[in-house]
Design a protein around this motif. Structure first.
Motif, PDB file in Angstrom:
ATOM      1  N   GLY A  56      36.681  38.943  58.466  1.00  0.00           N
ATOM      2  CA  GLY A  56      36.860  37.960  57.410  1.00  0.00           C
ATOM      3  C   GLY A  56      38.287  37.453  57.295  1.00  0.00           C
ATOM      4  N   THR A  69      39.099  25.388  52.976  1.00  0.00           N
ATOM      5  CA  THR A  69      38.699  26.791  52.938  1.00  0.00           C
ATOM      6  C   THR A  69      37.614  27.033  53.982  1.00  0.00           C
ATOM      7  N   SER A  71      34.762  29.606  55.574  1.00  0.00           N
ATOM      8  CA  SER A  71      33.926  30.734  55.162  1.00  0.00           C
ATOM      9  C   SER A  71      32.755  30.851  56.124  1.00  0.00           C
TER      10      SER A  71
END
Length: 124
Positions: A56, A69, A71
């Motif tokens: 991660g 961002t 993810s």
């Protein structure tokens, strides 16, 4: 064969947001990295963001820090890029890529698998 399929590009006004998605057909190794690059006409392909799939740990290009961002959804083998506060300078073809490195790398040479790209256009 590993395949990457991007979606979510489009036309947006400056200051707006877009969310890109990339689905990978199979995991290339037990530990791998997925990332986003972009390429504007006449320019080099530029690192945008990457994330270690297991750890991660994420890395971002300087031009997108605090606005983008990255993810991932492990269950769906899908990578996302949330892009906020877009400017015309963000206009480019955005490519999803996968590397067999465990930790995210900014070097495009480390990425073995690439998608076809999705166009993002930001109008002023």
């Amino acid at each position: 064969q590993v395949r990457l399929i991007e979606s979510g590009g489009g036309l947006v006004q400056a200051g707006g947001s877009l969310r890109l998605s990339c689905t990978i057909s199979e995991r290339p190794s037990s530990g791998f990295t997925m990332g986003w690059f972009r390429q504007a006409p006449g320019a080099e392909r530029e690192f945008v963001a990457a994330v270690g799939w297991v750890s991660g740990v994420a890395r971002y290009g300087d031009s997108v820090k605090a606005r983008f961002t990255i993810s991932r959804d492990g269950a769906k083998n899908t990578l996302f890029l949330q892009m906020n506060s877009l400017t015309p300078e963000d206009t480019a073809m955005y490519y999803c890529a996968a590397s067999e490195t465990r930790l995210p790398t900014i070097s495009k040479g480390a990425y073995r698998y690439w998608g076809q790209g999705t166009q993002v256009t930001v109008s002023s």
